[in-house]
Design a protein around this motif. Structure first.
Motif, PDB file in Angstrom:
ATOM      1  N   ILE A 158      31.244 -14.616  59.809  1.00 22.13           N
ATOM      2  CA  ILE A 158      30.527 -15.039  61.021  1.00 22.13           C
ATOM      3  C   ILE A 158      29.355 -14.100  61.291  1.00 22.13           C
ATOM      4  O   ILE A 158      28.240 -14.540  61.579  1.00 22.13           O
ATOM      5  N   ARG A 159      29.622 -12.784  61.179  1.00 26.87           N
ATOM      6  CA  ARG A 159      28.545 -11.811  61.404  1.00 26.87           C
ATOM      7  C   ARG A 159      27.440 -11.991  60.354  1.00 26.87           C
ATOM      8  O   ARG A 159      26.273 -11.843  60.631  1.00 26.87           O
ATOM      9  N   GLU A 160      27.842 -12.294  59.114  1.00 33.21           N
ATOM     10  CA  GLU A 160      26.840 -12.494  58.056  1.00 33.21           C
ATOM     11  C   GLU A 160      25.988 -13.722  58.367  1.00 33.21           C
ATOM     12  O   GLU A 160      24.775 -13.715  58.188  1.00 33.21           O
ATOM     13  N   ILE A 161      26.652 -14.780  58.844  1.00 33.24           N
ATOM     14  CA  ILE A 161      25.896 -15.995  59.166  1.00 33.24           C
ATOM     15  C   ILE A 161      24.963 -15.723  60.344  1.00 33.24           C
ATOM     16  O   ILE A 161      23.804 -16.147  60.357  1.00 33.24           O
ATOM     17  N   LEU A 162      25.471 -14.976  61.330  1.00 31.74           N
ATOM     18  CA  LEU A 162      24.626 -14.646  62.487  1.00 31.74           C
ATOM     19  C   LEU A 162      23.372 -13.913  62.028  1.00 31.74           C
ATOM     20  O   LEU A 162      22.259 -14.230  62.464  1.00 31.74           O
ATOM     21  N   LYS A 163      23.559 -12.972  61.105  1.00 34.80           N
ATOM     22  CA  LYS A 163      22.434 -12.206  60.593  1.00 34.80           C
ATOM     23  C   LYS A 163      21.437 -13.144  59.902  1.00 34.80           C
ATOM     24  O   LYS A 163      20.226 -13.066  60.112  1.00 34.80           O
ATOM     25  N   LEU A 164      21.999 -14.056  59.125  1.00 37.62           N
ATOM     26  CA  LEU A 164      21.170 -15.007  58.394  1.00 37.62           C
ATOM     27  C   LEU A 164      20.369 -15.895  59.351  1.00 37.62           C
ATOM     28  O   LEU A 164      19.190 -16.171  59.137  1.00 37.62           O
ATOM     29  N   THR A 165      21.019 -16.308  60.452  1.00 37.14           N
ATOM     30  CA  THR A 165      20.325 -17.195  61.386  1.00 37.14           C
ATOM     31  C   THR A 165      19.271 -16.434  62.189  1.00 37.14           C
ATOM     32  O   THR A 165      18.293 -17.012  62.634  1.00 37.14           O
ATOM     33  N   ASN A 218      16.416 -16.215  59.665  1.00 29.90           N
ATOM     34  CA  ASN A 218      15.790 -17.509  59.407  1.00 29.90           C
ATOM     35  C   ASN A 218      16.003 -18.421  60.614  1.00 29.90           C
ATOM     36  O   ASN A 218      17.047 -19.048  60.765  1.00 29.90           O
ATOM     37  N   SER A 219      14.973 -18.489  61.464  1.00 33.13           N
ATOM     38  CA  SER A 219      15.156 -19.196  62.734  1.00 33.13           C
ATOM     39  C   SER A 219      15.203 -20.718  62.553  1.00 33.13           C
ATOM     40  O   SER A 219      15.439 -21.451  63.514  1.00 33.13           O
ATOM     41  N   ASP A 220      14.959 -21.220  61.335  1.00 36.25           N
ATOM     42  CA  ASP A 220      15.062 -22.669  61.125  1.00 36.25           C
ATOM     43  C   ASP A 220      16.510 -23.127  61.001  1.00 36.25           C
ATOM     44  O   ASP A 220      16.803 -24.323  61.056  1.00 36.25           O
ATOM     45  N   ILE A 221      17.418 -22.168  60.806  1.00 42.71           N
ATOM     46  CA  ILE A 221      18.828 -22.568  60.676  1.00 42.71           C
ATOM     47  C   ILE A 221      19.410 -22.821  62.065  1.00 42.71           C
ATOM     48  O   ILE A 221      19.344 -21.963  62.950  1.00 42.71           O
TER      49      ILE A 221
END
Ligand SMILES: Cc1ncc(COP(=O)(O)O)c(C=O)c1O
Length: 409
Positions: free
Chosen positions: A34-41, A44-47
């Protein structure tokens, strides 16, 4: 760990060095997807992200917050800007005792303020768990509890969950065949499943735990997020064995996670140990936040505030539920009574493939296997509805629908 981010992100360490010098327990530290996905989002603000468990920041009145902050700085800085009592600011502990717990034996001395309920999980892990400890978890289970407990290397057991609480047959089987020392539960609007234990099961299980002398860690992070304003009695309130009962609460979902404040109800026999472990962690919880939260509790219309959170999340839940029904009628989920998530099964997909294709299409959810020790929940995903706006949710669900159709044709 198997990464869900083959195209853009690696969560493995860059060099061998850390593993040479790190303590043995660090090999049991879990990362959080979840933290990794948060970082990714964030990168990348398009996610569009249904992944986080982020409360909506606009639900706390900025006017009241500003005036409280100002008065704390002007009138209370002598103690707000100082170290404080390790078990917490007395005024706040008293307010929690009066407003936010139903355990009959609680006094302000039983409350210890923590840095989020997450710190309570870590302290209790440190106090009770090592290689010989048998810890029972719900399946699925809150990922942060796995992260907190895993470094202490306990033996985990998992009881399957039904929509109204643990499967009683399996609970009795596990408890009769093993000496379970600790049972960690999240009985109201559970993260991730949102399942809520019935009052009947709460009573029955409290009695069983008393008989078997099991330490209960009851995580009440979502207690006040019922869409209709109901508040379930805690399992702890039905227990006779007060000395084996811990309750964790949090201001994150009812005020803001930015304060990083929660609390633990600690039985008398364990209070000095709990406080000593906490001192080793951080001496005391953020004193400034504690004074601000205490003033907020005094000045806000609490009933009205909870009412506005509950009805806002209720509306958001209805929006996501109806979008899923419209665009992906095959998706299966139980409409929750409260909380911030839907626990959705997308039949006939492999979780990893679905996850990667969703991320590549600009939408994120959390794969269900992240929340399981036994990992059978392969086509489940946790979807948060409290954060995205309606229009964003619609675009996100359409992206998921396209991925789902592409995989299934
Ligand atoms: C079930 C549960 N427990 C505990 C926590 C930790 O919350 P906090 O440390 O912000 O109080 C969370 C956070 O999402 C949660 O979902």
């Amino acid at each position: 760990m198997d990464s869900f981010f083959p195209f853009c992100y690696s969560i493995t360490m860059d060099t061998e060095l850390p593993t040479i010098f790190s303590a043995k327990r660090t090999s049991f530290v879990r990362t959080s997807v979840i933290r990794e996905i948060l970082k990714l989002t964030v990168e990348n603000s398009d996610i569009l992200s249904f992944a986080g468990g982020l409360p909506n920041p606009h639900l706390l009145s900025k006017d009241i917050l500003s005036s409280v902050m100002e008065s704390v700085v002007k009138d209370h800085s002598r103690f707000a800007l100082q170290y404080g009592d390790s078990s917490g600011y007395l005024a706040l502990r008293t307010q929690i005792t009066e407003k936010l717990t139903d355990v009959p034996w609680v006094t302000s001395d039983s409350i210890s303020i923590t840095h989020g309920s997450q710190q309570g999980l870590d302290i209790l892990g440190k106090m009770f768990m090592d290689e010989e400890t048998n810890v029972l978890l719900e399946d699925p289970v809150y990922l942060g509890a796995l992260q907190a407990f895993s470094p202490y290397q306990p033996n985990f057991f998992s009881v399957p969950m039904e929509t109204d609480g643990p499967n009683l047959y399996w609970l009795e089987e596990i408890l009769s065949q093993n000496k379970i020392h600790v049972f960690y539960i999240n009985p109201s609007y559970q993260n991730p499943s949102t399942y809520t234990w019935s009052v009947e099961k709460r009573k029955q299980i409290a009695t069983i735990l008393d008989e078997k002398e099991v330490i209960l860690i009851e995580d009440e992070a979502y207690r006040y997020l019922d869409f209709l304003g109901n508040v379930y009695p805690s399992v702890s309130s039905f227990r006779e064995r007060n000395d084996l009962t811990f309750v964790l609460g949090s201001f994150s979902k009812i005020l803001s996670p930015g304060f990083r404040l929660g609390w633990a109800v600690v039985p008398e026999v364990y209070r000095s140990l709990f406080t000593a472990v906490k001192q080793g962690n951080d001496l005391n919880s953020n004193q400034f936040s504690q004074v601000v939260v205490s003033q907020l509790l005094d000045q806000m219309d609490w009933t009205k505030h909870l009412d506005s959170i509950q009805s806002y999340y209720y509306e958001k839940q209805k929006i996501l539920s109806s979008l899923l029904k419209e665009y992906i009628p095959e998706a299966k989920f139980v409409v929750p009574e409260g909380g911030m998530f839907l626990w959705v099964e997308f039949p006939d997909v492999l979780q990893k493939e679905m996850m990667n294709q969703c991320l590549a299409s600009g939408v994120a959810m959390v794969p269900g296997s992240e929340f399981s020790q036994v990992s059978k929940l392969s086509s489940y995903f946790r979807m948060n509805f409290s954060f995205l706006e309606k229009e964003e949710m619609e675009v996100g669900v359409k992206r998921i629908a396209k991925v789902y159709r592409d995989i299934n044709t």
